[in-house]
Design an enzyme around this catalytic site. Sequence first.
Site, PDB file in Angstrom:
ATOM      1  N   ARG A   9       0.836  -1.216   0.000  1.00 38.54           N
ATOM      2  CA  ARG A   9       0.000   0.000   0.000  1.00 38.54           C
ATOM      3  C   ARG A   9       0.868   1.261   0.000  1.00 38.54           C
ATOM      4  O   ARG A   9       0.889   2.015  -0.978  1.00 38.54           O
ATOM      5  CB  ARG A   9      -0.936  -0.026   1.221  1.00 38.54           C
ATOM      6  CG  ARG A   9      -2.074   0.975   1.176  1.00 38.54           C
ATOM      7  CD  ARG A   9      -1.686   2.366   1.618  1.00 38.54           C
ATOM      8  NE  ARG A   9      -1.127   2.411   2.966  1.00 38.54           N
ATOM      9  CZ  ARG A   9      -0.528   3.490   3.466  1.00 38.54           C
ATOM     10  NH1 ARG A   9      -0.401   4.596   2.745  1.00 38.54           N
ATOM     11  NH2 ARG A   9      -0.009   3.462   4.691  1.00 38.54           N
ATOM     12  N   ASP A  10       1.624   1.486   1.051  1.00 32.85           N
ATOM     13  CA  ASP A  10       2.378   2.742   1.158  1.00 32.85           C
ATOM     14  C   ASP A  10       3.482   2.795   0.100  1.00 32.85           C
ATOM     15  O   ASP A  10       3.783   3.852  -0.463  1.00 32.85           O
ATOM     16  CB  ASP A  10       3.000   2.845   2.560  1.00 32.85           C
ATOM     17  CG  ASP A  10       3.271   4.276   2.988  1.00 32.85           C
ATOM     18  OD1 ASP A  10       3.534   5.122   2.118  1.00 32.85           O
ATOM     19  OD2 ASP A  10       3.240   4.548   4.197  1.00 32.85           O
ATOM     20  N   HIS A 201       5.212   4.316  12.660  1.00 32.82           N
ATOM     21  CA  HIS A 201       5.261   4.272  11.190  1.00 32.82           C
ATOM     22  C   HIS A 201       6.239   5.354  10.743  1.00 32.82           C
ATOM     23  O   HIS A 201       5.879   6.525  10.649  1.00 32.82           O
ATOM     24  CB  HIS A 201       3.831   4.534  10.695  1.00 32.82           C
ATOM     25  CG  HIS A 201       3.635   4.570   9.222  1.00 32.82           C
ATOM     26  ND1 HIS A 201       3.051   3.552   8.516  1.00 32.82           N
ATOM     27  CD2 HIS A 201       3.897   5.533   8.300  1.00 32.82           C
ATOM     28  CE1 HIS A 201       2.959   3.870   7.242  1.00 32.82           C
ATOM     29  NE2 HIS A 201       3.466   5.089   7.074  1.00 32.82           N
ATOM     30  N   HIS A 203       8.823   7.052   8.142  1.00 37.18           N
ATOM     31  CA  HIS A 203       9.431   7.209   6.818  1.00 37.18           C
ATOM     32  C   HIS A 203      10.901   7.554   7.063  1.00 37.18           C
ATOM     33  O   HIS A 203      11.295   7.934   8.161  1.00 37.18           O
ATOM     34  CB  HIS A 203       8.659   8.255   6.008  1.00 37.18           C
ATOM     35  CG  HIS A 203       7.358   7.703   5.490  1.00 37.18           C
ATOM     36  ND1 HIS A 203       7.221   7.216   4.223  1.00 37.18           N
ATOM     37  CD2 HIS A 203       6.165   7.510   6.104  1.00 37.18           C
ATOM     38  CE1 HIS A 203       5.986   6.753   4.064  1.00 37.18           C
ATOM     39  NE2 HIS A 203       5.312   6.925   5.198  1.00 37.18           N
ATOM     40  N   CYS A 234       3.978   9.341   0.642  1.00 41.84           N
ATOM     41  CA  CYS A 234       2.617   9.801   0.398  1.00 41.84           C
ATOM     42  C   CYS A 234       2.618  10.797  -0.757  1.00 41.84           C
ATOM     43  O   CYS A 234       3.336  11.795  -0.712  1.00 41.84           O
ATOM     44  CB  CYS A 234       2.055  10.446   1.663  1.00 41.84           C
ATOM     45  SG  CYS A 234       0.391  11.060   1.401  1.00 41.84           S
ATOM     46  N   ASN A 243       9.245   4.396   3.341  1.00 44.81           N
ATOM     47  CA  ASN A 243       9.187   3.924   4.732  1.00 44.81           C
ATOM     48  C   ASN A 243      10.527   3.320   5.101  1.00 44.81           C
ATOM     49  O   ASN A 243      11.290   2.897   4.242  1.00 44.81           O
ATOM     50  CB  ASN A 243       8.124   2.830   4.869  1.00 44.81           C
ATOM     51  CG  ASN A 243       6.728   3.346   4.637  1.00 44.81           C
ATOM     52  OD1 ASN A 243       6.318   3.543   3.511  1.00 44.81           O
ATOM     53  ND2 ASN A 243       6.006   3.571   5.717  1.00 44.81           N
TER      54      ASN A 243
HETATM   55  P1  HMG Z   1     -13.457  13.897  -1.912  1.00 41.73           P
HETATM   56  O1  HMG Z   1     -13.211  14.419  -3.291  1.00 41.73           O
HETATM   57  O2  HMG Z   1     -13.581  14.881  -0.822  1.00 41.73           O
HETATM   58  O3  HMG Z   1     -14.704  12.916  -1.812  1.00 41.73           O
HETATM   59  O4  HMG Z   1     -12.322  12.852  -1.637  1.00 41.73           O
HETATM   60  P2  HMG Z   1     -16.060  12.763  -2.520  1.00 41.73           P
HETATM   61  O5  HMG Z   1     -16.876  11.937  -1.593  1.00 41.73           O
HETATM   62  O6  HMG Z   1     -16.585  14.107  -2.963  1.00 41.73           O
HETATM   63  O7  HMG Z   1     -15.770  11.898  -3.848  1.00 41.73           O
HETATM   64  C1  HMG Z   1     -15.086  12.383  -4.974  1.00 41.73           C
HETATM   65  C2  HMG Z   1     -14.949  11.241  -5.981  1.00 41.73           C
HETATM   66  O8  HMG Z   1     -14.210  10.175  -5.437  1.00 41.73           O
HETATM   67  C3  HMG Z   1     -16.295  10.638  -6.393  1.00 41.73           C
HETATM   68  O9  HMG Z   1     -16.142  10.157  -7.722  1.00 41.73           O
HETATM   69  C4  HMG Z   1     -16.433   9.453  -5.476  1.00 41.73           C
HETATM   70  O10 HMG Z   1     -17.250   8.424  -5.981  1.00 41.73           O
HETATM   71  C5  HMG Z   1     -14.996   8.978  -5.415  1.00 41.73           C
HETATM   72  P3  HMG Z   1     -16.553  11.027  -9.011  1.00 41.73           P
HETATM   73  O11 HMG Z   1     -18.015  11.318  -8.790  1.00 41.73           O
HETATM   74  O12 HMG Z   1     -15.703  12.273  -8.965  1.00 41.73           O
HETATM   75  O13 HMG Z   1     -16.245  10.136 -10.156  1.00 41.73           O
HETATM   76  N1  HMG Z   1     -14.707   8.287  -4.165  1.00 41.73           N
HETATM   77  C6  HMG Z   1     -14.266   7.015  -4.100  1.00 41.73           C
HETATM   78  N2  HMG Z   1     -13.981   6.111  -5.050  1.00 41.73           N
HETATM   79  C7  HMG Z   1     -13.540   4.927  -4.628  1.00 41.73           C
HETATM   80  N3  HMG Z   1     -13.366   4.607  -3.330  1.00 41.73           N
HETATM   81  C8  HMG Z   1     -13.624   5.497  -2.366  1.00 41.73           C
HETATM   82  C9  HMG Z   1     -14.096   6.753  -2.742  1.00 41.73           C
HETATM   83  N4  HMG Z   1     -14.454   7.845  -2.036  1.00 41.73           N
HETATM   84  C10 HMG Z   1     -14.823   8.760  -2.902  1.00 41.73           C
HETATM   85  N5  HMG Z   1     -13.435   5.173  -1.080  1.00 41.73           N
HETATM   86  C11 HMG Z   1     -11.238  11.081  -0.471  1.00 41.73           C
HETATM   87  C12 HMG Z   1     -12.101  12.317  -0.360  1.00 41.73           C
HETATM   88  C13 HMG Z   1     -10.673  10.802   0.911  1.00 41.73           C
HETATM   89  C14 HMG Z   1     -12.073   9.918  -0.951  1.00 41.73           C
HETATM   90  C15 HMG Z   1     -10.098  11.349  -1.487  1.00 41.73           C
HETATM   91  O14 HMG Z   1      -9.485  12.577  -1.179  1.00 41.73           O
HETATM   92  C16 HMG Z   1      -9.060  10.273  -1.526  1.00 41.73           C
HETATM   93  O15 HMG Z   1      -9.338   9.124  -1.860  1.00 41.73           O
HETATM   94  N6  HMG Z   1      -7.810  10.634  -1.229  1.00 41.73           N
HETATM   95  C17 HMG Z   1      -6.686   9.714  -1.258  1.00 41.73           C
HETATM   96  C18 HMG Z   1      -5.936   9.827   0.022  1.00 41.73           C
HETATM   97  C19 HMG Z   1      -4.801   8.831   0.052  1.00 41.73           C
HETATM   98  O16 HMG Z   1      -4.951   7.686  -0.356  1.00 41.73           O
HETATM   99  N7  HMG Z   1      -3.625   9.278   0.541  1.00 41.73           N
HETATM  100  C20 HMG Z   1      -2.493   8.429   0.657  1.00 41.73           C
HETATM  101  C21 HMG Z   1      -2.637   7.492   1.792  1.00 41.73           C
HETATM  102  S1  HMG Z   1      -2.411   8.248   3.388  1.00 41.73           S
HETATM  103  C22 HMG Z   1      -0.725   8.052   3.699  1.00 41.73           C
HETATM  104  O17 HMG Z   1       0.002   7.672   2.832  1.00 41.73           O
HETATM  105  C23 HMG Z   1      -0.198   8.300   5.070  1.00 41.73           C
HETATM  106  C24 HMG Z   1       0.081   7.007   5.850  1.00 41.73           C
HETATM  107  O18 HMG Z   1       0.994   6.172   5.164  1.00 41.73           O
HETATM  108  C25 HMG Z   1       0.687   7.369   7.215  1.00 41.73           C
HETATM  109  C26 HMG Z   1       1.834   8.373   7.099  1.00 41.73           C
HETATM  110  O19 HMG Z   1       2.886   7.992   6.558  1.00 41.73           O
HETATM  111  O20 HMG Z   1       1.623   9.505   7.507  1.00 41.73           O
HETATM  112  C27 HMG Z   1      -1.200   6.207   6.088  1.00 41.73           C
HETATM  113 MG    MG Z   2       3.132   6.293   5.270  1.00 48.95          MG
END
Ligand code: HMG
Ligand code: MG
Length: 311
Positions: A9-10, A201, A203, A234, A243
């Site tokens: 995933r990450d 966690h 990085h 990210c 990471n």
């Molecule tokens: P949004 O635009 O505010 O949400 O996104 P929305 O509800 O208005 O939906 C917009 C569009 O996304 C719509 O589609 C929804 O159907 C679709 P459209 O009508 O435009 O075609 N949608 C989805 N599709 C599939 N699965 C879903 C989903 N939800 C909405 N679950 C949202 C809000 C959070 C969904 C969006 O901003 C998003 O997906 N962001 C991605 C965030 C992400 O993955 N970041 C990386 C991971 S976090 C990380 O790496 C940190 C971590 O490792 C820890 C660390 O290191 O700090 C965990």
């Molecule tokens: Mg991370």
Amino acid sequence: MKIVEVSPRDGLQNETATVPTAAKVAFVDALSSSGVSEIEVSAFVSPRKVPQLGDAAEVFQRIRRENQVTYSALVPNQHGLDRAFAAGVDKVSVFTAASETFNRRNINTSIAGSLKRLQPVVKRALQAGIPVRGYLSTAFWCAFEGKIAPEAAVAVAERLVGIGVDEVSISDTIGKATPSEVARLLDRLLPKIPADRIAVHFHDTYGRGVVNTLTSWEYGIRIFDASVGGIGGCPFAPGATGNVATEAVVAALVGKGAAVPVDIEKLNRASRILDAFLRDDRRSQPDKDSQACAVCEHFTGNGCCQRGVAS
Ligand code: HMG
Ligand code: MG
């Protein structure tokens, strides 16, 4: 001691290359036999935002599951949870941050907005018997807001626990924390949340992932996130690199005398599955000379494995 392998995933979310679904499946299957406790297989987020993980459902469908491994996925909202349920996940990870700006860039809402959005997600998951991890991103530093006060991070961690998560993964999203910053945060966090509900966690942007892991271990933390080959990052946190590498974490913990039932050679084999697809500047390469047994060339983490020959 739990090693949570977050590379599928990450790691893969931050690669420009698209890794074919079949290779992801082979990668997860290879990780499954390495001894890691948990594998974060993918994310049910918007495929527009993270196209690299758009095949999450298919990956879950095709992997071979081992009984002793927990297969988890990241979910941002109810729709993500529906998709995760349909895929048969063992556990879900929800996520928020200690930084307002990062939260907006990452998930398009504030800290309060994210907790409100996540509360019913956590409740439904728990009702279905699915354990929930809550990531606290930017627990130390934010690419946009700079240094995060430990008190601010602790407050959001407590709110995550308040909405019901089983475990909080304290995340150094941009890999900038120092061991003394880790200690300062844990000094404030541990009186509020017990060590067995905290994961770390790290990085590794500035090469401090291993020392931060060991600092946390000395504080009694026993759940460590890591990623083979040190891949990760990210896409919404500029400057973040991978990471901390799982093989480095395992070797360092073993060096401290910890029992870590993870086979580094098997991790290396899994890592090599990605060689054909990823850019070749991965931070950590398989160390062919690392502590492998001279007889069976196999490393389990505590000297030799099956044949009892010390390395
Ligand atoms: P949004 O635009 O505010 O949400 O996104 P929305 O509800 O208005 O939906 C917009 C569009 O996304 C719509 O589609 C929804 O159907 C679709 P459209 O009508 O435009 O075609 N949608 C989805 N599709 C599939 N699965 C879903 C989903 N939800 C909405 N679950 C949202 C809000 C959070 C969904 C969006 O901003 C998003 O997906 N962001 C991605 C965030 C992400 O993955 N970041 C990386 C991971 S976090 C990380 O790496 C940190 C971590 O490792 C820890 C660390 O290191 O700090 C965990
Ligand atoms: Mg991370």
